[in-house]
Design a protein around this motif. Structure first.
Motif, PDB file in Angstrom:
ATOM      1  N   UNK A 276       0.917  -1.222   0.043  1.00 53.97           N
ATOM      2  CA  UNK A 276       0.193  -0.003   0.005  1.00 53.97           C
ATOM      3  C   UNK A 276       0.908   1.140  -0.112  1.00 53.97           C
ATOM      4  N   UNK A 277       1.995   1.282   0.803  1.00 51.14           N
ATOM      5  CA  UNK A 277       2.939   2.473   1.020  1.00 51.14           C
ATOM      6  C   UNK A 277       3.542   2.650  -0.468  1.00 51.14           C
ATOM      7  N   UNK A 278       3.903   1.697  -1.087  1.00 53.33           N
ATOM      8  CA  UNK A 278       4.494   1.762  -2.757  1.00 53.33           C
ATOM      9  C   UNK A 278       3.362   2.169  -3.621  1.00 53.33           C
ATOM     10  N   UNK A 279       2.533   1.795  -3.496  1.00 53.90           N
ATOM     11  CA  UNK A 279       1.155   2.239  -4.239  1.00 53.90           C
ATOM     12  C   UNK A 279       1.058   3.700  -4.092  1.00 53.90           C
ATOM     13  N   UNK A 280       1.176   4.133  -2.712  1.00 52.80           N
ATOM     14  CA  UNK A 280       0.768   5.509  -2.511  1.00 52.80           C
ATOM     15  C   UNK A 280       2.091   6.356  -3.141  1.00 52.80           C
ATOM     16  N   UNK A 281       3.206   5.976  -2.882  1.00 49.78           N
ATOM     17  CA  UNK A 281       4.340   6.633  -3.361  1.00 49.78           C
ATOM     18  C   UNK A 281       4.300   6.782  -4.799  1.00 49.78           C
ATOM     19  N   UNK A 282       4.022   5.755  -5.599  1.00 47.24           N
ATOM     20  CA  UNK A 282       3.834   5.681  -7.117  1.00 47.24           C
ATOM     21  C   UNK A 282       2.829   6.790  -7.545  1.00 47.24           C
ATOM     22  N   UNK A 283       1.848   6.668  -6.937  1.00 47.76           N
ATOM     23  CA  UNK A 283       0.501   7.676  -7.111  1.00 47.76           C
ATOM     24  C   UNK A 283       1.238   9.047  -6.980  1.00 47.76           C
ATOM     25  N   UNK A 284       1.786   9.496  -5.785  1.00 47.99           N
ATOM     26  CA  UNK A 284       2.350  10.804  -5.609  1.00 47.99           C
ATOM     27  C   UNK A 284       3.279  11.131  -6.878  1.00 47.99           C
ATOM     28  N   UNK A 285       4.287  10.114  -6.924  1.00 49.04           N
ATOM     29  CA  UNK A 285       5.201  10.491  -7.973  1.00 49.04           C
ATOM     30  C   UNK A 285       4.715  10.975  -9.440  1.00 49.04           C
TER      31      UNK A 285
END
Length: 284
Positions: free
Chosen positions: A178-187
């Motif tokens: 989930x955290x990596x999904x969030x980071x990808x979305x922000x990037x």
């Protein structure tokens, strides 16, 4: 070797593990630093000599630690500390300032906390491996960011294994996903007007729960991480392009240049224009 080596890492675009500054020093008698607070984790390893660390614990009470060769100390983000070399046997130490998605977990597994900042290794071999990685980084600050980050991973591996028999948890946890999904979305969307609700929705999570697991994993709230990511991208544009500040504001998700300038100054202490003047590269 000189009495001091000091370098600032040239690149902050490493999410899992990032390096900020590093060095080595053979201190003069009674040399001191602080009181001060850092924005990232800062680890000192004492090669020789001795000294004193004054550090606020989790209750804000200043504790005193005598630290000698073969030991070290971890300073936490926003923790107030002062450290002083002994007047008769001043210490020689090397240090790294670092942060990132994996760091908070590694620091906790290593047993460090605001109430337990002193490094005690159970393995001399691993302790020396860790020290050698720190010195390698300190002595090779002119090498590429990827090269230095590789040695930072080796340092972190030696540090965690030298103080704990507990292995780092596998990276395949659902929380990490989930955290990596969030980071990808922000990037991919930092230039748009996105909110924490938008990020949580993209992950299919409740906003409150998402905020909790994100901070536990990264040490920052989603708002803090997004702000810092936008400001890092802004510095790249200020340094590498001739775009006007207003255009850079739009490029990193701010419709109002005044709001952007205010946020930038809160992070870096100076305006975007002043930052560009101090860090400008020659652009063809």
């Amino acid at each position: 070797m000189k009495d001091l080596l000091f370098s600032v890492f040239p690149n902050e675009n490493f999410v899992d593990l990032g390096l900020y500054q590093f060095g080595w020093e053979r201190c003069a008698p009674s040399h001191s630093f602080g009181p001060a607070a850092r924005t990232h984790f800062l680890f000192h390893y004492v090669i020789s000599g001795t000294g004193t660390l004054y550090a606020d614990d989790s209750s804000g009470v200043t504790q005193t630690y005598q630290i000698k060769s073969g030991q070290g100390f971890m300073i936490f983000p926003n923790q107030i500390t002062t450290y002083i070399a002994d007047k008769n046997l001043p210490w020689e130490y090397t240090w790294l300032e670092f942060d990132g998605l994996r760091v908070k977990e590694a620091v906790e597994i290593s047993g460090f906390s605001l109430n337990a900042p002193v490094y005690h290794a159970h393995s001399r071999v691993l302790r020396e491996t860790m020290m050698n990685e720190m010195l390698y980084i300190a002595e090779h600050g002119d090498l590429s960011p990827f090269h230095l980050i590789g040695h930072l991973y080796l340092f972190l591996d030696a540090m965690t294994n030298s103080v704990s028999s507990i292995k780092l948890k596998k990276a395949g946890r659902l929380r990490d996903f989930y955290v990596r999904e969030a980071l990808t979305f922000m990037e991919q969307n930092f230039h748009n007007d996105i909110s924490v609700e938008d990020i949580a929705d993209n992950c299919g999570l409740n906003r409150s729960y998402f905020g909790k697991i994100f901070k536990e994993s990264t040490g920052r709230t989603p708002q803090e991480f997004l702000l810092n990511y936008r400001m890092t991208k802004a510095t790249e544009l200020l340094k590498l392009t001739k775009l006007a500040v207003g255009d850079i504001s739009n490029a990193v998700g701010y419709d109002n240049p005044l709001h952007f300038s205010r946020a930038f100054k809160n992070i870096f202490g100076i305006s975007p224009r002043e930052w560009r003047n101090q860090n400008r590269m020659q652009v063809p």
